[in-house]
Design an enzyme around this catalytic site. Structure first.
Site, PDB file in Angstrom:
ATOM      1  N   GLN A 275       0.836  -1.199   0.000  1.00 27.54           N
ATOM      2  CA  GLN A 275       0.000   0.000   0.000  1.00 27.54           C
ATOM      3  C   GLN A 275       0.876   1.256   0.000  1.00 27.54           C
ATOM      4  OE1 GLN A 275      -3.277   0.320  -0.220  1.00 27.54           O
ATOM      5  NE2 GLN A 275      -3.836  -1.847  -0.095  1.00 27.54           N
ATOM      6  N   GLU A 332      -1.124 -15.772  -3.346  1.00 26.83           N
ATOM      7  CA  GLU A 332      -0.694 -14.618  -4.115  1.00 26.83           C
ATOM      8  C   GLU A 332      -0.239 -15.079  -5.497  1.00 26.83           C
ATOM      9  OE1 GLU A 332       0.560 -11.317  -5.902  1.00 26.83           O
ATOM     10  OE2 GLU A 332      -0.662 -11.352  -4.068  1.00 26.83           O
ATOM     11  N   ASP A 375      -8.595  -9.352  -0.948  1.00 29.89           N
ATOM     12  CA  ASP A 375      -7.993  -8.059  -1.304  1.00 29.89           C
ATOM     13  C   ASP A 375      -7.531  -8.103  -2.760  1.00 29.89           C
ATOM     14  OD1 ASP A 375      -6.867  -5.555  -1.293  1.00 29.89           O
ATOM     15  OD2 ASP A 375      -5.126  -6.110  -0.086  1.00 29.89           O
ATOM     16  N   CYS A 402      -9.985  -1.282  -3.833  1.00 28.24           N
ATOM     17  CA  CYS A 402      -9.515   0.046  -4.213  1.00 28.24           C
ATOM     18  C   CYS A 402     -10.333   0.603  -5.372  1.00 28.24           C
ATOM     19  CB  CYS A 402      -8.034   0.011  -4.590  1.00 28.24           C
ATOM     20  SG  CYS A 402      -7.664  -1.059  -6.000  1.00 28.24           S
TER      21      CYS A 402
END
Length: 446
Positions: A275, A332, A375, A402
């Site tokens: 971030q 990931e 996320d 986001c």
């Protein structure tokens, strides 16, 4: 021809804000998406896209005829549309809300979030966009990561909005003081096509990544890199992105940075995701653990997942909460960032680090989950991942987003699977831009 002549500009009264940093106006019954304006203003707009057969046009404000009380002087001269108009230039992209006061920026983001939830998810819901720093800070110097292109004459630059043109920069007031102090835009970077910099908020060693020109021979690349590295202050790590292998190579110091959040330590490879706002990691961690912890969904011995986990920002508090008798699946897709996660959680046997696409991992390793942190990147999770998560039967999902459009779309997908948006917080983690971050709590209905 003057780019702001009457032939290419129109006078418009601006309507409501739209997703993407625009206001909506109409010209002869055609919709025009206008940047650098505020609802209710009367302005002169330079049309940047105005094909006769286009469904809508785009434009930039070049003169304000009747200003909103929420308008302010832009804190970054090179990103100001009005300043650019005076010199017949284009404004830099990346600070398209800088002409609005910080409270007004947050109200605009609230309106966009509400509109997206209503239009895409069918939810009538208003949410306050929370400030993460005092307005006295003016929303400046929050970026701990920056990426610059390089102009043909070797100067650091950034792109104009929706343009391939690289414009030189001589300042960057959104960048952290640690990045500003490096003075990178005061030098020439001949033989380099891209310069990235990461300066952790904890004050640990910064890292600069250089991308040499592919067209140069090996010797020319070496000379260009030596010149570039000589301009970077001592005590700053330097890495090079190999233009052929696309591997990050350590040149000086180390090729990663050390980040700290709430007592947890993270190694993050130079090109890995983190971030960018200095307070974003803690803000989002607190919001996620608040939703899951206060709801009783994180407990000793639970089985949980951190999907699109990066280097493990949320994996760490999940692992702490469920303890060694629990299980954490951390997924990931990016190989380098996944390697970071393996190093960050080495020795924690209850944490399983998997590199791969989330939908493939969930399909190949089905398991019963108690709670999930989701996320995804800006594009969102998508229907397939939503369906897979619903089938795994967790008690709760904390969704970090986001992008309000992909978030609202995915909320609609979850509703179709029998879930509901039970909690929502929004944060202004990108001052002077149209972006915001949301954290939603999704629960099975009933």
């Amino acid at each position: 021809m003057n780019p702001h002549s009457a032939e290419q500009t129109v006078t418009l009264t601006l309507g409501p804000v739209a997703h993407g940093g625009h206001t909506v106006a109409r010209h002869d019954a055609r919709v025009v998406f206008v940047r650098h304006g505020l609802p209710g203003e009367q302005v002169r707009v330079r049309l940047t896209e105005s094909a006769p057969d286009a469904r809508f046009w785009r434009g930039d404000v070049v003169e304000v005829l009747d200003a909103s009380p929420d308008r302010q002087d832009h804190p970054w001269r090179q990103a100001s549309a009005l300043e650019a108009a005076r010199t017949s230039a284009q404004p830099l992209g990346g600070a398209e809300f800088g002409h609005a006061t910080l409270p007004a920026q947050r109200r605009l983001k609230e309106a966009v979030l509400a509109e997206q939830l209503q239009r895409l998810a069918g939810l009538d819901r208003s949410t306050v966009v929370e400030a993460v720093e005092d307005d006295a800070g003016q929303g400046l110097h929050w970026r701990t990561r920056m990426a610059f292109a390089v102009t043909a004459d070797g100067r650091l630059g950034m792109h104009a909005h929706r343009s391939e043109e690289v414009l030189p920069v001589d300042s960057m007031p959104l960048a952290s003081e640690a990045i500003v102090d490096l003075g990178l835009w005061n030098h020439l970077w001949k033989g380099v096509t891209r310069v990235e910099v990461a300066a952790p908020a904890n004050g640990s060693q910064p890292l600069v990544i250089l991308w040499p020109e592919e067209a140069l021979g090996e010797k020319e690349q070496g000379r260009a890199l030596n010149r570039a590295v000589a301009q970077i202050p001592d005590g700053v790590s330097v890495a090079v992105m190999d233009p052929v292998s696309k591997q990050l190579l350590r040149w000086r110091g180390r090729s990663w940075v050390r980040e700290s959040v709430n007592g947890f330590e993270y190694r993050v490879t130079g090109e890995g995701f983190w971030q960018i706002h200095r307070r974003a990691p803690q803000t989002l961690m607190d919001a996620v653990t608040g939703f899951l912890g206060e709801g009783g969904f994180l407990r000793e011995g639970a089985s949980v997942a951190d999907l699109y986990a990066g280097a493990g920002l949320f994996t760490a508090p999940l692992a702490q909460a469920v303890g060694e008798n629990g299980a954490v699946l951390s997924v990931e897709g990016a190989p380098g960032t996944s390697r970071d996660a393996r190093k960050n959680f080495h020795g924690q046997r209850h944490v399983e680090i998997v590199q791969g696409k989330v939908e493939r991992v969930l399909r190949q390793r089905p398991r019963r989950l108690d709670a999930v942190v989701l996320d995804p990147p800006r594009a969102g999770a998508g229907r397939t991942v939503v369906q897979q998560l619903a089938e795994s039967g967790p008690r709760a999902i904390a969704y970090v987003s986001c992008d309000p459009a992909s978030f609202a779309r995915d909320v609609k997908f979850f509703e179709g699977e029998g879930w509901e948006l039970a909690g929502l917080r929004a944060f202004d983690l990108y001052p002077h831009t149209h972006h915001l971050e949301t954290v939603g709590l999704l629960l099975p209905k009933g």
